[in-house]
Design a protein around this motif. Structure first.
Motif, PDB file in Angstrom:
ATOM      1  N   THR A   1      -8.739  50.710  -5.394  1.00 52.65           N
ATOM      2  CA  THR A   1      -8.474  51.036  -4.275  1.00 52.65           C
ATOM      3  C   THR A   1      -8.580  52.740  -4.434  1.00 52.65           C
ATOM      4  N   HIS A   2      -9.547  52.301  -2.864  1.00 54.90           N
ATOM      5  CA  HIS A   2      -9.562  54.096  -2.182  1.00 54.90           C
ATOM      6  C   HIS A   2      -9.259  54.406  -0.995  1.00 54.90           C
ATOM      7  N   PRO A   3      -9.890  55.885  -0.516  1.00 56.93           N
ATOM      8  CA  PRO A   3      -9.260  56.128   0.408  1.00 56.93           C
ATOM      9  C   PRO A   3     -10.392  56.088   2.008  1.00 56.93           C
ATOM     10  N   HIS A   4      -9.831  56.068   3.177  1.00 52.27           N
ATOM     11  CA  HIS A   4     -10.977  56.412   4.437  1.00 52.27           C
ATOM     12  C   HIS A   4      -9.731  57.091   5.041  1.00 52.27           C
ATOM     13  N   ARG A   5     -10.705  58.404   6.084  1.00 50.58           N
ATOM     14  CA  ARG A   5      -9.598  58.389   7.335  1.00 50.58           C
ATOM     15  C   ARG A   5     -10.836  58.510   8.188  1.00 50.58           C
ATOM     16  N   ASP A   6     -10.521  58.382   9.302  1.00 50.78           N
ATOM     17  CA  ASP A   6     -11.347  58.827  10.818  1.00 50.78           C
ATOM     18  C   ASP A   6     -12.608  58.161  11.200  1.00 50.78           C
ATOM     19  N   MET A   7     -12.804  57.182  10.584  1.00 48.26           N
ATOM     20  CA  MET A   7     -13.514  55.914  10.430  1.00 48.26           C
ATOM     21  C   MET A   7     -13.861  54.868  10.958  1.00 48.26           C
ATOM     22  N   GLU A   8     -14.755  54.362  11.853  1.00 45.10           N
ATOM     23  CA  GLU A   8     -14.840  52.762  11.997  1.00 45.10           C
ATOM     24  C   GLU A   8     -16.127  51.765  11.284  1.00 45.10           C
ATOM     25  N   ILE A   9     -15.582  51.323  10.057  1.00 45.82           N
ATOM     26  CA  ILE A   9     -16.044  50.569   8.832  1.00 45.82           C
ATOM     27  C   ILE A   9     -15.886  49.242   8.870  1.00 45.82           C
TER      28      ILE A   9
ATOM     29  N   ARG B   1     -13.710  44.964  11.253  1.00 38.89           N
ATOM     30  CA  ARG B   1     -14.073  46.344  11.179  1.00 38.89           C
ATOM     31  C   ARG B   1     -12.389  46.420  10.644  1.00 38.89           C
ATOM     32  N   MET B   2     -13.070  47.891   9.789  1.00 38.68           N
ATOM     33  CA  MET B   2     -12.161  48.467   9.773  1.00 38.68           C
ATOM     34  C   MET B   2     -11.641  49.792  10.468  1.00 38.68           C
ATOM     35  N   SER B   3     -10.325  49.877  10.617  1.00 38.82           N
ATOM     36  CA  SER B   3     -10.482  51.031  11.998  1.00 38.82           C
ATOM     37  C   SER B   3      -9.646  51.799  10.066  1.00 38.82           C
ATOM     38  N   ALA B   4     -10.653  52.928  10.097  1.00 37.78           N
ATOM     39  CA  ALA B   4      -9.504  53.991   8.738  1.00 37.78           C
ATOM     40  C   ALA B   4      -8.382  54.560   9.429  1.00 37.78           C
ATOM     41  N   GLY B   5      -8.830  55.591  10.956  1.00 37.71           N
ATOM     42  CA  GLY B   5      -7.459  56.349  12.004  1.00 37.71           C
ATOM     43  C   GLY B   5      -7.238  57.140  10.660  1.00 37.71           C
ATOM     44  N   THR B   6      -6.249  57.328  11.059  1.00 37.24           N
ATOM     45  CA  THR B   6      -4.863  58.928  10.473  1.00 37.24           C
ATOM     46  C   THR B   6      -5.383  58.358   8.841  1.00 37.24           C
ATOM     47  N   GLY B   7      -5.697  57.347   8.167  1.00 38.16           N
ATOM     48  CA  GLY B   7      -5.742  57.547   6.633  1.00 38.16           C
ATOM     49  C   GLY B   7      -5.203  55.534   6.122  1.00 38.16           C
TER      50      GLY B   7
ATOM     51  N   ILE C   1      -6.388  57.924  15.684  1.00 39.54           N
ATOM     52  CA  ILE C   1      -6.046  56.719  15.671  1.00 39.54           C
ATOM     53  C   ILE C   1      -5.283  55.406  14.606  1.00 39.54           C
ATOM     54  N   ALA C   2      -4.288  54.959  14.932  1.00 44.54           N
ATOM     55  CA  ALA C   2      -3.472  54.385  14.119  1.00 44.54           C
ATOM     56  C   ALA C   2      -4.471  53.304  13.245  1.00 44.54           C
ATOM     57  N   PRO C   3      -4.684  53.458  11.780  1.00 45.83           N
ATOM     58  CA  PRO C   3      -5.440  52.384  11.675  1.00 45.83           C
ATOM     59  C   PRO C   3      -5.727  50.760  11.810  1.00 45.83           C
ATOM     60  N   GLY C   4      -6.283  50.361  11.367  1.00 43.74           N
ATOM     61  CA  GLY C   4      -6.348  48.596  11.988  1.00 43.74           C
ATOM     62  C   GLY C   4      -7.659  47.802  11.247  1.00 43.74           C
TER      63      GLY C   4
END
Length: 253
Positions: free
Chosen positions: A61-69, A97-103, A139-142
């Motif tokens: 488990t690790h974090p991402h923010r403001d990125m389309e992965i 696809r994972m949207s990291a968004g706000t975190g 943006i909201a994560p998704g």
């Protein structure tokens, strides 16, 4: 400002490499402790990691923010879990696809156990993970995944992930960038596709080999960065899978 058309071939052996006990990763752009200020992105694409993960292991488990992965699996299966409650197994022919968004926190692990029997073979998982910047921060994560195997079997370049308006009514996962789209093709020897025309293209050959009009032979792991050009034909010289990012903007300097 006029930009001179350019086709820049990047060979597999030129990539940055991270190799540890459970991971063999090749990086097309600066990533982690590998940093080259002249190789940070192309167009909107920041990361193009070609990863092989051993059975029973993976990214904790690790974090991402403001990125389309975007994750594309070539062999094996990858288990995704994240802090938004999304769970999924990604396998060949399934786009994710994972949207990291706000975190967001997530993990990615090989679906196979380290030791397996005849009914559950143990094998590495081979996948390409790509990151593009979103249109806006915060943006909201998704999360979204979509089976795309049938479309790939029909041949040609298939838009599998896109934020472009022209792909809204096609089978493609939506990303939060209206200037970017990922196309995938599976080609038998002799089959060819015509690349789109765009200010920025990134072609990657994660499996097989092909010949690119005007540039010659491409081997497994090779990539090509196009600027202000497109429309070339790509022809498989052996069974191949190709990933093409079409981008109509770039990251501001």
């Amino acid at each position: 400002m006029n930009v001179r058309p350019e086709i820049n071939v990047r060979r597999a052996e030129e990539r940055f490499a991270t190799k540890i006990s459970w991971l063999d990763s090749k990086h097309s752009f600066s990533f982690g402790h590998h940093h080259d200020p002249g190789n940070t992105h192309h167009g909107l694409l920041l990361v193009n990691n070609d990863d092989v993960v051993k059975p029973g292991t993976g990214f904790e488990t690790h974090p991402h923010r403001d990125m389309e992965i975007v994750t594309w699996v070539l062999r094996g299966a990858l288990v995704h879990q994240d802090s938004e409650g999304h769970n999924g197994v990604i396998y060949p022919g399934l786009a994710q696809r994972m949207s990291a968004g706000t975190g967001i926190l997530h993990s990615e692990k090989n679906d196979r156990p380290a030791e397996a029997g005849r009914d559950a073979p143990s094998e590495p998982v081979h996948f390409v993970q790509m990151w593009v910047v979103p249109d806006e921060a915060g943006i909201a994560p998704g999360y979204e995944q979509l089976e795309i195997e049938d479309e790939l079997l029909r041949g040609g370049l298939v838009p599998v992930v896109s934020g472009m308006a022209r792909h809204e009514n096609r089978s493609a996962i939506r990303i939060r960038n209206k200037y970017a789209a990922l196309h995938v093709a599976r080609l038998a020897p002799g089959q060819s596709v015509e690349l789109p025309e765009a200010p920025f293209l990134h072609l990657f050959v994660p499996r097989g080999a092909a010949s690119l009009e005007g540039a010659g032979d491409l081997r497994e792991g090779d990539a090509v960065r196009f600027t202000a050009t497109g429309g070339q034909r790509l022809t498989a010289t052996e069974p191949a899978e190709v990933l093409v990012w079409e981008m109509h903007a770039t990251i501001a300097a």
